[in-house]
Design an enzyme around this catalytic site. Structure first.
Site, short mmCIF file in Angstrom:
data_model
loop_
_atom_site.label_atom_id
_atom_site.label_comp_id
_atom_site.label_asym_id
_atom_site.label_seq_id
_atom_site.Cartn_x
_atom_site.Cartn_y
_atom_site.Cartn_z
N GLU A 50 0.56 -1.12 -0.07
CA GLU A 50 -0.11 0.02 0.03
C GLU A 50 0.96 1.30 0.04
O GLU A 50 1.71 1.22 1.04
CB GLU A 50 -0.99 -0.13 1.68
CG GLU A 50 -1.83 1.01 1.71
CD GLU A 50 -2.53 1.35 2.41
OE1 GLU A 50 -3.30 0.24 2.49
OE2 GLU A 50 -3.45 2.07 2.92
N LYS A 95 -7.46 -0.53 11.14
CA LYS A 95 -6.30 -0.43 10.22
C LYS A 95 -5.60 -0.13 9.54
O LYS A 95 -4.23 -0.98 9.51
CB LYS A 95 -8.03 -0.25 9.38
CG LYS A 95 -7.52 -1.77 7.87
CD LYS A 95 -6.85 -0.47 6.54
CE LYS A 95 -6.30 -1.13 5.32
NZ LYS A 95 -5.57 -0.90 4.73
N ASP A 149 4.07 -14.15 11.49
CA ASP A 149 2.75 -15.00 10.92
C ASP A 149 1.05 -13.31 11.16
O ASP A 149 1.08 -13.61 12.72
CB ASP A 149 2.29 -15.72 11.88
CG ASP A 149 1.06 -16.42 11.66
OD1 ASP A 149 0.08 -15.77 11.12
OD2 ASP A 149 0.36 -17.65 11.81
N HIS A 170 -2.65 10.66 0.06
CA HIS A 170 -2.40 9.18 -0.83
C HIS A 170 -2.86 9.19 -2.52
O HIS A 170 -1.77 8.72 -2.73
CB HIS A 170 -3.79 8.80 -0.69
CG HIS A 170 -3.83 7.76 1.05
ND1 HIS A 170 -4.93 6.71 0.78
CD2 HIS A 170 -2.77 7.42 1.98
CE1 HIS A 170 -4.74 6.13 2.36
NE2 HIS A 170 -3.60 6.42 2.22
C1 MEV Z 1 -6.12 3.59 5.26
O1 MEV Z 1 -5.05 2.20 4.26
C2 MEV Z 1 -5.74 3.57 6.16
C3 MEV Z 1 -6.72 4.59 7.07
O2 MEV Z 1 -7.99 4.41 6.09
C4 MEV Z 1 -6.82 4.34 8.47
C5 MEV Z 1 -7.56 5.88 9.12
O3 MEV Z 1 -8.64 6.19 8.15
O4 MEV Z 1 -7.44 5.78 10.23
C6 MEV Z 1 -5.96 6.28 6.48
#
Ligand code: MEV
Length: 439
Positions: free
Chosen positions: A85, A280, A296, A393
């Site tokens: 990513e 995430k 793992d 991003h």
């Molecule tokens: C993207 O991979 C992760 C985010 O969505 C985490 C978040 O929203 O805190 C940017």
């Protein structure tokens, strides 16, 4: 061509590719070439990778990047990250840079024990079973000596075994619930071997326990397996500084930033939809280091998310507050990691990753990984509450789009410069590239 095949695993690697290509592809030549292009020219290295799993046909590359300048407990680290990513490594590096000038990260291992269970069915008198367990417990441990000997020499091993009556949840269901210390090993094989031996001993000894009726002697072992839920293999990572020192962005005051940041964390504490995305983002950092260091990541993911719901609602793993003018941001997270055994001694890049981290113990790796997660969350929430996430991003995504559009190096250089001051969208990139090409 039939899509079914018997004896696939017995075919050679080339024969496997031939069958797949013949069965599923029309552009056979290109696919075959591509699959083979990803083979390593060093035969021994390729064989090593082939033998990690079954039915290997080629390699699947992920970028291996590094995030430098992580000041953790007073020592600098360059953290290796394997991840596809875009922006994760850049965000980690940015957070590392930010916090190195504000005292760095602190990390502490709170506990390191792991759990394994023998799940079994017993249709009989609960008290007799308890009596039997009390008698057989020392034999359970004794019979695993051949497995535990060297682990014990190093200070680890089986810490305890308990009999748990789970019949309220499921008829006749009991467990041997064992606690382990596996030191620098992740310990899955060690724990599972001990559990399978417990199961054997337990079942055998039951045959000779005089108080059991013949029906009670017939204990049914269902399965023996470690648990990836490791709430007692816990590490804490934190950062703190004076609220005034948070100032970096001219568009927002340090105090407003701190308050907005804390609000964002509080939202993730109470709102599961947000918490999942929030966590995430933490896992972006965690998984990348876990993977680079040969651990793992599925086990880590499963354990972490279970921990995030330990109070009955899925919630944020990180927390933040201001106390006496000090901004504090922290996380406690369960991480079962190893720095010996498994892939750590086999995969050449894992060896390099661990050497880069000064050959950490499992405890040190827990600290480094937790810091990578905290840093990632700091970077994400900081962007979200200030510029928004898309600006960074899309800049990182630009290279992916240019590669997809088969831009040359000169085109990439020109357009990277152009998009420093222009908004990146897919159509803007397509337009800019075609304009460049028609010039
Ligand atoms: C993207 O991979 C992760 C985010 O969505 C985490 C978040 O929203 O805190 C940017």
């Amino acid at each position: 061509m039939s899509k079914h095949i018997d004896g696939f695993s017995k075919l050679s690697k080339t024969e496997k590719i031939d069958w797949i290509v013949a069965t599923y592809f029309s552009n056979k030549k290109e696919v075959k070439l591509l699959l083979k292009q990803y083979w390593n020219s060093d035969h021994k290295l390729q064989q090593l990778h082939d033998e990690f799993i079954e039915n290997t046909i080629t390699n699947y590359y992920l970028p291996f990047g590094v995030a430098p300048n992580f000041l953790i407990n007073g020592e600098f680290y360059t953290i290796p990250m394997a991840i596809e990513e875009s922006s994760v490594v850049a965000a980690a590096s940015k957070a590392a840079k930010f916090w190195k000038n504000r005292g760095g990260f602190k990390a502490t291992v709170i506990s390191t024990t792991k759990i394994g269970q023998v799940h079994f069915m017993f249709d009989g008198d609960d008290q007799k079973l308890q009596q039997f367990f009390n008698i057989v417990k020392s034999k359970l441990i004794e019979d695993t000596k051949h497995i535990t000997k060297s682990m014990e020499k190093r200070g680890g091993g089986i810490l305890d075994i308990q009999l748990k009556n789970q019949t309220k949840k499921l008829k006749n269901y009991y467990q041997l619930h064992a606690t382990f210390e596996t030191l620098d090993a992740m310990g899955a094989n060690f724990i599972n071997s001990c559990l399978e031996q417990f199961a054997k001993t337990f079942k055998n000894e039951a045959q000779h326990f005089e108080l059991f009726t013949s029906e009670e002697k017939n204990i049914q072992i269902v399965m023996s397996i470690l648990s990836n839920y490791v709430p007692n293999c816990l590490v804490r990572a934190e950062v703190s500084c004076k609220v005034d020192d948070l100032n970096e962005d001219p568009s927002i005051s340090a105090e407003d930033f701190a308050n907005k940041f804390i609000q964002a964390i509080k939202i993730a504490e109470v709102e599961p939809y947000r918490a999942v995305t929030h966590n995430k983002g933490i896992m972006n950092g965690i998984d990348a280091v876990v993977l680079a260091t040969g651990n793992d990541f599925r086990a880590v993911e499963a354990g972490v998310h279970a921990y995030a719901s330990r109070n009955g609602t899925y919630s944020s793993l990180t927390h933040a507050e201001i106390e006496n003018g000090i901004f504090k941001f922290w996380m406690e997270i369960p991480l079962a990691l190893g720095t010996v055994g498994g892939l750590t001694s086999l995969h050449p890049l894992v060896k390099i990753a661990l050497e880069m981290l000064h050959q950490p113990t499992a405890k040190e790796l827990m600290q480094i990984v937790a810091v990578a997660g905290l840093a990632q969350n700091f970077a994400a929430v900081r962007s979200l509450t200030t510029t928004g996430i898309q600006e960074g991003h899309m800049k990182m995504h630009l290279m992916n789009m240019l590669n997809q559009l088969e831009a040359t190096q000169t085109e990439k250089d020109r357009l990277t410069t152009y998009f420093k001051t222009n908004t990146v969208t897919h159509s803007a990139v397509v337009d800019a590239l075609s304009e460049l090409r028609t010039k």
